[in-house]
Design a protein around this motif. Structure first.
Motif, mmCIF file in Angstrom:
data_model
loop_
_atom_site.group_PDB
_atom_site.id
_atom_site.type_symbol
_atom_site.label_atom_id
_atom_site.label_comp_id
_atom_site.label_asym_id
_atom_site.label_seq_id
_atom_site.Cartn_x
_atom_site.Cartn_y
_atom_site.Cartn_z
ATOM 1 N N VAL A 22 51.688 29.795 66.498
ATOM 2 C CA VAL A 22 50.555 29.324 66.856
ATOM 3 C C VAL A 22 50.211 28.563 65.172
ATOM 4 C CG1 VAL A 22 49.572 30.727 67.929
ATOM 5 C CG2 VAL A 22 50.051 31.416 65.630
ATOM 6 N N ASP A 23 48.737 27.712 65.850
ATOM 7 C CA ASP A 23 48.182 26.904 64.647
ATOM 8 C C ASP A 23 47.035 27.002 64.937
ATOM 9 O OD1 ASP A 23 49.527 25.698 63.575
ATOM 10 O OD2 ASP A 23 49.638 23.939 65.195
ATOM 11 N N SER A 40 49.034 27.920 60.071
ATOM 12 C CA SER A 40 50.420 28.759 61.139
ATOM 13 C C SER A 40 50.984 29.870 60.816
ATOM 14 C CB SER A 40 50.931 27.301 61.235
ATOM 15 O OG SER A 40 50.512 25.511 61.514
ATOM 16 N N ARG A 92 52.690 35.249 71.291
ATOM 17 C CA ARG A 92 52.910 35.163 70.540
ATOM 18 C C ARG A 92 51.240 35.349 69.621
ATOM 19 N NH1 ARG A 92 53.981 30.246 73.666
ATOM 20 N NH2 ARG A 92 55.157 29.187 72.565
ATOM 21 N N GLN A 139 45.847 27.595 68.502
ATOM 22 C CA GLN A 139 46.331 26.686 69.501
ATOM 23 C C GLN A 139 47.362 26.839 69.389
ATOM 24 O OE1 GLN A 139 45.246 23.573 71.070
ATOM 25 N NE2 GLN A 139 47.286 23.883 72.281
ATOM 26 N N GLU A 140 48.272 27.182 70.959
ATOM 27 C CA GLU A 140 49.491 27.733 70.912
ATOM 28 C C GLU A 140 50.669 26.161 70.113
ATOM 29 O OE1 GLU A 140 50.553 29.283 74.059
ATOM 30 O OE2 GLU A 140 48.884 31.045 74.140
ATOM 31 N N THR A 141 51.869 26.303 69.488
ATOM 32 C CA THR A 141 53.107 25.777 68.931
ATOM 33 C C THR A 141 54.010 26.153 69.926
ATOM 34 O OG1 THR A 141 53.583 26.587 67.358
ATOM 35 C CG2 THR A 141 51.790 24.636 67.480
ATOM 36 N N ASP A 142 55.490 25.175 69.275
ATOM 37 C CA ASP A 142 56.936 25.351 70.152
ATOM 38 C C ASP A 142 56.628 27.190 68.644
ATOM 39 O OD1 ASP A 142 56.508 23.853 71.701
ATOM 40 O OD2 ASP A 142 58.106 22.482 71.059
ATOM 41 N N GLN A 143 56.280 26.560 67.503
ATOM 42 C CA GLN A 143 57.293 27.457 66.627
ATOM 43 C C GLN A 143 56.253 28.693 66.296
ATOM 44 O OE1 GLN A 143 56.494 24.133 65.412
ATOM 45 N NE2 GLN A 143 59.063 23.639 66.460
ATOM 46 N N GLU A 188 53.824 32.260 63.232
ATOM 47 C CA GLU A 188 54.589 32.991 64.382
ATOM 48 C C GLU A 188 53.691 33.890 64.900
ATOM 49 O OE1 GLU A 188 58.464 34.640 63.813
ATOM 50 O OE2 GLU A 188 59.564 33.223 62.205
#
Length: 475
Positions: free
Chosen positions: A248-249, A270, A158, A242-246, A272
């Motif tokens: 990073v935010d 947001s 990411r 902030q890492e996300t499933d999709q 990838e």
């Protein structure tokens, strides 16, 4: 007995140092922990330009209809094929380098070098075995690696570096790039052209905030980036992620490095992936420099004089290990390497940074050499500038790439060319003529009287100089 020269690092600086020393009849050992060619060949200049060429071709495909060329459908990028092409080019170049080294009798030792003390270093190879290299002169060309954001390390997935970006197997649908310098802007161009939605975050108040690059080029590039739908956040920095499933935010806030006209609240983006292009850090840890007493500055870069010699006699340093004050460019490292090799073998050469071109492979390209108007005025010149738009020339009209302009900075009394700043098609191919003009202290009259082929992009140099002496035709 020939002089024994050991070179630590086989990037452009180390390679040119080794080749020059061998041609001067030294006994040369070249030590490289990774691959011949260093960052430039394997993780920088060459592979990134393969990707850039793919992006440029994609952009061209989108305007084929203007030339009556019809495609069966919209262009698509085949990343595995692009990766294969990139590796093909890198491999061909690497084999060429190996042939040159072999022909010159340069001993290549693969492994990590450690300086044991004066005239001796140990190379630890991949299998754990060690070789000892004796030297009379040492040239350090160990290079640098991408620097992460404070507290946000690279994970290769990411949060990626420029090295990781060159190895992506798919084009990210969205990408936040931290850093609007040369590398960040080039990748913004590449991934936007390949289909990514790109947000570029730059801490300073302009793109390409470098002393070599005139602000007019930055303004033109910003305008073109907006046309390419690249979102540019200037005077802003990446504050946190902030890492996300999709992916990073990313939280973006005002930069502490510029004075804000009006403070802005933090915003979010947001994506990838977050691509970090905020500079580089030296690769010197564990090399044993302390065993020689080589002087290092507060930022960890090696100090060297204009002969490329360090604080220790017969020990030289070239390339990225010298840091940004000496210009971290592959072609600068090459000249530094040759200068170091010649001085190591008894000559007295001075490295000159007077006329260093800066080339940026964005769409459109940016290229600069010499002084900006402000720098020239500060230096005491009676300054004048002239500008010619590419759209006024025939070749850009033929190709359909009419964006941009060229500017010449010159002294009104002597007519000496002090600087040239270009943004537009083929800028990186045109700038060598300007570099020669600056280096040789040519005048705008000299350049105006130099015949150029027609129709070519390089005609802009003749027209620019002609305008400076009141003989413009198109400009």
């Amino acid at each position: 007995m020939p002089v024994r020269i050991a070179v630590l690092g086989a990037g452009p600086g180390g390679l040119f140092a080794a080749v020059r020393a061998a041609r001067l009849n030294a006994k040369v050992t070249l030590v490289e922990a990774d691959a011949l060619g260093g960052t430039c060949l394997n993780r920088g200049c060459i592979p990134s330009k393969v990707m850039r060429e793919a992006g440029a071709l994609m952009a061209d495909c989108r305007r084929f209809s203007k030339f009556g060329v019809r495609l069966p459908g919209p262009p698509e990028i085949d990343m595995p094929q692009l990766s294969a092409r990139r590796q093909e080019v890198v491999s061909a170049q690497a084999k060429g380098v190996a042939r040159i080294l072999d022909k010159l009798g340069i001993r290549v030792v693969s492994g990590r070098g450690f300086i044991e003390g004066p005239c001796k270093l140990t190379v630890t190879q991949a299998d754990g075995s060690k070789q000892t290299v004796q030297w009379d002169r040492l040239i350090i060309a160990a290079g640098a690696c991408p620097r992460p954001l404070p507290g946000i390390p690279f994970d290769g997935e990411r949060i990626i570096s420029s090295t990781n970006a060159l190895c992506l197997e798919t084009v990210p649908k969205s990408l936040v790039i931290a850093g609007g310098g040369v590398v960040g802007c080039e990748f913004a161009t590449i991934f936007s052209a390949l289909g990514s939605r790109v947000t570029l975050v730059e801490a300073m108040d302009r793109l390409l905030p470098l002393p070599l690059i005139d602000e007019t080029c930055s303004k033109t590039l910003l305008r073109e980036f907006k046309k390419q739908k690249i979102t540019c956040c200037l005077g802003r920095i990446v504050d946190s992620i902030q890492e996300t499933d999709q992916g990073v935010d990313v939280t973006i806030r005002d930069s502490p490095f510029v004075q804000q006209r009006q403070p802005q609240p933090s915003t979010g983006a947001s994506a990838e992936k977050l691509l970090v292009c905020i500079g580089r850090t030296p690769v010197l840890s564990g090399m044993g420099l302390e065993n020689l007493g080589v002087e290092i500055d507060d930022q960890g870069w090696i100090k060297a004089d204009s002969r490329m010699e360090t604080s220790v006699k017969n020990v030289y340093a070239v390339g990225d290990v010298l840091g940004p004050d000496k210009l971290m460019l592959a072609y600068v490292a090459s000249k530094e390497g040759m200068t170091a090799a010649e001085n190591a073998l008894g000559e007295d050469r001075q490295m000159s940074y007077e006329a260093v071109p800066n080339v940026v492979f964005t769409l459109p390209e940016v290229a600069n050499v010499g002084l900006t108007r402000g720098q020239a005025a500060d230096a005491g010149y009676a300054v004048e500038t002239e500008t010619v738009l590419f759209r006024s020339l025939g070749k850009p009209q033929v190709t359909g790439n009419i964006t941009g302009q060229a500017q010449v900075v010159f002294d009104t009394g002597s007519e000496q060319i002090l600087g040239v700043h270009i943004v537009g098609p083929k800028a990186t191919d045109i700038i060598p003529e300007a570099t020669l003009a600056v280096k040789s202290h040519a005048t705008v009259r000299d350049l105006a009287n130099t015949m150029h082929g027609h129709p070519t992009h390089a005609e802009i140099m003749e027209e620019l100089a002609a305008k400076a002496i009141g003989r413009a035709v198109y400009g």
